[in-house]
Write a protein that holds these residues in place. Sequence first.
Motif, PDB file in Angstrom:
ATOM      1  N   GLY A   9       0.518  -1.897  -0.050  1.00 31.78           N
ATOM      2  CA  GLY A   9      -0.003   0.233  -0.267  1.00 31.78           C
ATOM      3  C   GLY A   9       1.060   1.848  -0.039  1.00 31.78           C
ATOM      4  N   ILE A  10       2.284   1.273  -0.533  1.00 31.90           N
ATOM      5  CA  ILE A  10       2.689   2.477   0.144  1.00 31.90           C
ATOM      6  C   ILE A  10       3.673   2.664  -1.545  1.00 31.90           C
ATOM      7  CG2 ILE A  10       4.776   3.599   1.290  1.00 31.90           C
ATOM      8  CD1 ILE A  10       4.560   2.026   3.321  1.00 31.90           C
ATOM      9  N   THR A  11       3.457   3.495  -1.975  1.00 34.65           N
ATOM     10  CA  THR A  11       3.719   3.621  -3.461  1.00 34.65           C
ATOM     11  C   THR A  11       5.058   4.979  -3.016  1.00 34.65           C
ATOM     12  OG1 THR A  11       1.971   3.596  -4.384  1.00 34.65           O
ATOM     13  CG2 THR A  11       2.711   4.877  -5.595  1.00 34.65           C
ATOM     14  N   VAL A  12       5.807   4.610  -3.915  1.00 36.46           N
ATOM     15  CA  VAL A  12       7.065   5.835  -4.090  1.00 36.46           C
ATOM     16  C   VAL A  12       7.664   5.587  -5.695  1.00 36.46           C
ATOM     17  CG1 VAL A  12       7.985   4.337  -1.748  1.00 36.46           C
ATOM     18  CG2 VAL A  12       8.633   3.440  -3.653  1.00 36.46           C
ATOM     19  N   THR A  13       8.574   6.542  -5.375  1.00 35.60           N
ATOM     20  CA  THR A  13       8.605   7.007  -7.147  1.00 35.60           C
ATOM     21  C   THR A  13      10.422   7.032  -7.069  1.00 35.60           C
ATOM     22  OG1 THR A  13       6.860   8.552  -7.549  1.00 35.60           O
ATOM     23  CG2 THR A  13       8.413   8.641  -8.937  1.00 35.60           C
ATOM     24  N   ARG A  14      10.953   6.665  -7.098  1.00 35.13           N
ATOM     25  CA  ARG A  14      11.732   6.570  -8.031  1.00 35.13           C
ATOM     26  C   ARG A  14      12.515   6.491  -9.629  1.00 35.13           C
ATOM     27  NH1 ARG A  14      14.900   1.818  -9.968  1.00 35.13           N
ATOM     28  NH2 ARG A  14      13.126   0.341 -10.072  1.00 35.13           N
ATOM     29  N   PRO A  15      13.992   7.506  -9.801  1.00 33.96           N
ATOM     30  CA  PRO A  15      14.403   7.236 -11.529  1.00 33.96           C
ATOM     31  C   PRO A  15      14.306   6.470 -12.287  1.00 33.96           C
ATOM     32  CG  PRO A  15      15.865   8.113  -9.283  1.00 33.96           C
ATOM     33  CD  PRO A  15      14.914   7.862  -9.040  1.00 33.96           C
ATOM     34  N   VAL A  16      14.500   5.949 -12.890  1.00 36.72           N
ATOM     35  CA  VAL A  16      14.773   5.426 -13.446  1.00 36.72           C
ATOM     36  C   VAL A  16      15.593   5.912 -14.782  1.00 36.72           C
ATOM     37  CG1 VAL A  16      13.939   3.664 -15.599  1.00 36.72           C
ATOM     38  CG2 VAL A  16      12.889   3.869 -13.001  1.00 36.72           C
ATOM     39  N   ALA A  17      16.602   5.137 -15.388  1.00 38.84           N
ATOM     40  CA  ALA A  17      17.836   5.816 -16.246  1.00 38.84           C
ATOM     41  C   ALA A  17      17.011   4.854 -17.901  1.00 38.84           C
ATOM     42  CB  ALA A  17      19.343   5.393 -15.904  1.00 38.84           C
ATOM     43  N   LEU A  18      17.367   5.954 -18.491  1.00 32.59           N
ATOM     44  CA  LEU A  18      17.178   5.921 -19.261  1.00 32.59           C
ATOM     45  C   LEU A  18      18.337   5.059 -20.879  1.00 32.59           C
ATOM     46  CD1 LEU A  18      15.335   8.904 -20.606  1.00 32.59           C
ATOM     47  CD2 LEU A  18      13.799   7.275 -20.106  1.00 32.59           C
ATOM     48  N   PRO A  19      17.546   3.938 -21.497  1.00 34.64           N
ATOM     49  CA  PRO A  19      18.925   3.420 -22.286  1.00 34.64           C
ATOM     50  C   PRO A  19      19.334   4.403 -23.311  1.00 34.64           C
ATOM     51  CG  PRO A  19      16.522   2.527 -23.183  1.00 34.64           C
ATOM     52  CD  PRO A  19      16.050   4.003 -22.175  1.00 34.64           C
ATOM     53  N   PRO A  20      21.056   4.372 -23.465  1.00 35.85           N
ATOM     54  CA  PRO A  20      21.211   4.364 -24.441  1.00 35.85           C
ATOM     55  C   PRO A  20      20.962   4.551 -25.814  1.00 35.85           C
ATOM     56  CG  PRO A  20      22.729   3.180 -23.626  1.00 35.85           C
ATOM     57  CD  PRO A  20      21.533   3.099 -23.229  1.00 35.85           C
ATOM     58  N   LEU A  21      20.702   6.194 -25.966  1.00 45.15           N
ATOM     59  CA  LEU A  21      20.351   5.813 -27.985  1.00 45.15           C
ATOM     60  C   LEU A  21      21.868   5.380 -28.816  1.00 45.15           C
ATOM     61  CD1 LEU A  21      18.596   9.627 -27.960  1.00 45.15           C
ATOM     62  CD2 LEU A  21      17.861   7.625 -28.142  1.00 45.15           C
ATOM     63  N   PRO A  22      21.340   4.974 -29.215  1.00 46.51           N
ATOM     64  CA  PRO A  22      22.494   3.925 -30.474  1.00 46.51           C
ATOM     65  C   PRO A  22      23.222   5.124 -31.188  1.00 46.51           C
ATOM     66  CG  PRO A  22      20.310   3.579 -31.897  1.00 46.51           C
ATOM     67  CD  PRO A  22      19.914   4.607 -30.143  1.00 46.51           C
ATOM     68  N   LEU A  23      24.405   4.954 -30.987  1.00 42.11           N
ATOM     69  CA  LEU A  23      25.129   5.961 -31.967  1.00 42.11           C
ATOM     70  C   LEU A  23      24.279   5.961 -33.453  1.00 42.11           C
ATOM     71  CD1 LEU A  23      28.455   4.762 -30.711  1.00 42.11           C
ATOM     72  CD2 LEU A  23      27.474   6.362 -30.140  1.00 42.11           C
ATOM     73  N   ASP A  24      24.981   7.320 -33.608  1.00 41.75           N
ATOM     74  CA  ASP A  24      24.294   8.267 -35.600  1.00 41.75           C
ATOM     75  C   ASP A  24      25.755   7.897 -36.367  1.00 41.75           C
ATOM     76  OD1 ASP A  24      23.237   8.832 -37.437  1.00 41.75           O
ATOM     77  OD2 ASP A  24      22.348  10.354 -36.784  1.00 41.75           O
ATOM     78  N   TRP A  25      26.013   6.854 -36.761  1.00 45.13           N
ATOM     79  CA  TRP A  25      27.003   6.630 -37.253  1.00 45.13           C
ATOM     80  C   TRP A  25      27.377   7.651 -38.466  1.00 45.13           C
ATOM     81  CZ3 TRP A  25      31.238   4.326 -35.352  1.00 45.13           C
ATOM     82  CH2 TRP A  25      31.285   3.768 -34.000  1.00 45.13           C
ATOM     83  N   GLN A  26      25.753   7.725 -39.421  1.00 51.07           N
ATOM     84  CA  GLN A  26      25.808   8.237 -40.522  1.00 51.07           C
ATOM     85  C   GLN A  26      25.992   9.964 -39.891  1.00 51.07           C
ATOM     86  OE1 GLN A  26      21.614   8.911 -42.045  1.00 51.07           O
ATOM     87  NE2 GLN A  26      22.734  10.065 -43.941  1.00 51.07           N
ATOM     88  N   MET A  27      26.046   9.667 -38.862  1.00 49.56           N
ATOM     89  CA  MET A  27      26.223  12.191 -38.328  1.00 49.56           C
ATOM     90  C   MET A  27      27.961  12.069 -37.690  1.00 49.56           C
ATOM     91  SD  MET A  27      25.068  14.695 -38.090  1.00 49.56           S
ATOM     92  CE  MET A  27      23.502  14.897 -38.652  1.00 49.56           C
ATOM     93  N   ILE A  28      27.876  10.677 -37.069  1.00 51.07           N
ATOM     94  CA  ILE A  28      29.591  10.817 -37.233  1.00 51.07           C
ATOM     95  C   ILE A  28      30.239  10.845 -38.579  1.00 51.07           C
ATOM     96  CG2 ILE A  28      30.881   9.291 -35.706  1.00 51.07           C
ATOM     97  CD1 ILE A  28      28.474   7.665 -33.832  1.00 51.07           C
ATOM     98  N   GLY A  29      30.121  10.154 -39.407  1.00 48.67           N
ATOM     99  CA  GLY A  29      30.670  10.070 -40.658  1.00 48.67           C
ATOM    100  C   GLY A  29      30.458  11.678 -41.194  1.00 48.67           C
ATOM    101  N   LEU A  30      29.618  12.270 -41.602  1.00 47.54           N
ATOM    102  CA  LEU A  30      29.581  13.318 -42.020  1.00 47.54           C
ATOM    103  C   LEU A  30      30.282  14.067 -40.824  1.00 47.54           C
ATOM    104  CD1 LEU A  30      28.505  15.240 -43.699  1.00 47.54           C
ATOM    105  CD2 LEU A  30      26.724  15.663 -42.476  1.00 47.54           C
ATOM    106  N   ARG A  31      30.036  14.222 -39.878  1.00 43.60           N
ATOM    107  CA  ARG A  31      30.870  14.807 -38.423  1.00 43.60           C
ATOM    108  C   ARG A  31      32.606  14.976 -38.817  1.00 43.60           C
ATOM    109  NH1 ARG A  31      27.745  15.126 -32.651  1.00 43.60           N
ATOM    110  NH2 ARG A  31      26.108  16.344 -34.335  1.00 43.60           N
ATOM    111  N   VAL A  32      33.025  14.224 -39.291  1.00 43.37           N
ATOM    112  CA  VAL A  32      34.156  13.308 -39.771  1.00 43.37           C
ATOM    113  C   VAL A  32      34.280  13.602 -40.743  1.00 43.37           C
ATOM    114  CG1 VAL A  32      35.788  11.140 -39.913  1.00 43.37           C
ATOM    115  CG2 VAL A  32      34.710  11.257 -38.182  1.00 43.37           C
TER     116      VAL A  32
END
Length: 277
Positions: A9-32
Motif C-alpha cells: 500500500g505504499i507507493t514510491v517514485t524512483r528515477p529510472v535511467a533511460l537506455p542510451p541512444l544508439p550511435l548515429d554512425w551517419q552523423m558521425i561519419g559526416l562530422r569526420v
Amino acid sequence: MNRKYTRDGITVTRPVALPPLPLDWQMIGLRVAIVLAVGMMGVAIVWSTYSIGTLLGGGIGFAAAVVFDVSWIIVLVLEYLSRFDEEKRKFPQILGWGLLAVTMAAIAWEGLSQDPAAWGLAIFGALVSLVAKVLSLAVMDHVNVKLSPDDTAWIKAVTSDVQTKAVIAQVRRTAARDEMRATKQLLAMERELAMVRAAYGLTEPDETAETIEPSPAIAAPALTDMPAPYAIRFAASQRPELTADDLAELLADQGVDTTPDEVRQILSVTPRTSVEA
C-alpha cells in the motif's frame, strides 16, 4: 524519467535511467568528413597563400594572397547558406571553380618561376588546391538538400512573402525618417522666416486695418488643399480666440489631420498675429 513502485500500500517514485541512444554512425561519419575536409582546406589555404604571396614578391604580397583564400571561404559559406535553393547555389559553385582555376594557375606559375624545369612540382603543387576543392564539393553535395519542384516552389513562395514584409518595413522606416527630416527642415525655415519678419517689423499688427470679426466657421480656401502647417496658421488667424486643442478639433472637422501638439509647435514658431487671413 520516474517510475512508481507500490508495496504493502505504499507507493514510491524512483528515477529510472533511460537506455542510451544508439550511435548515429551517419552523423558521425559526416562530422569526420567535414573535419577532414576543413583540415585539407586549411593546408591548401596555407599552401596557396605562401605560393601566391611569394609570386607577388612577399611582404605585402602575402596579404594580397589572402584575398584568394578568403574569397574561396566566402563562396563555400554562400553555397552552404543556399543549400535549400538549387538555383541560388549555382552561382557560388561556378564562382568557386573560377577562383580555384586562378589559384591553381598562380601556384603553378610560382613553381615554374622557381625552377622552369620543375613541371612536376608546379603541377602537383597546384593539385593540392584541387584535391581540397573536390573534397569540399563532395561534402557540400551531401549537405545540399534536393527538393521536388513542388517543394521548391513552396519554399520560394514562403521566402518571397517574408522578404517582402522585411522590404516593406524597411521602406516604411526610410519614408518615416525622410518625412521627419523634411518636417524638421520646414519648421526650421518657418522659424527663420518668423525671425526675419520680426527683425523688419513685419510681425506687428496693422493698427489702421479694419478689424474683421471672425466667423464661426473657417472660410475658403479649403484647408484640405493646404499643407498641415499652413492650414494651422490660417485657422489660427481666423479663430485667434481658440486654444490649440480647439484648433486641432476644428481642423479635424475640416478634414485636416493634425494634433494639439503639432498646433502648439507651429504656433510657437509663428505667432498668431503674423498670419494673414
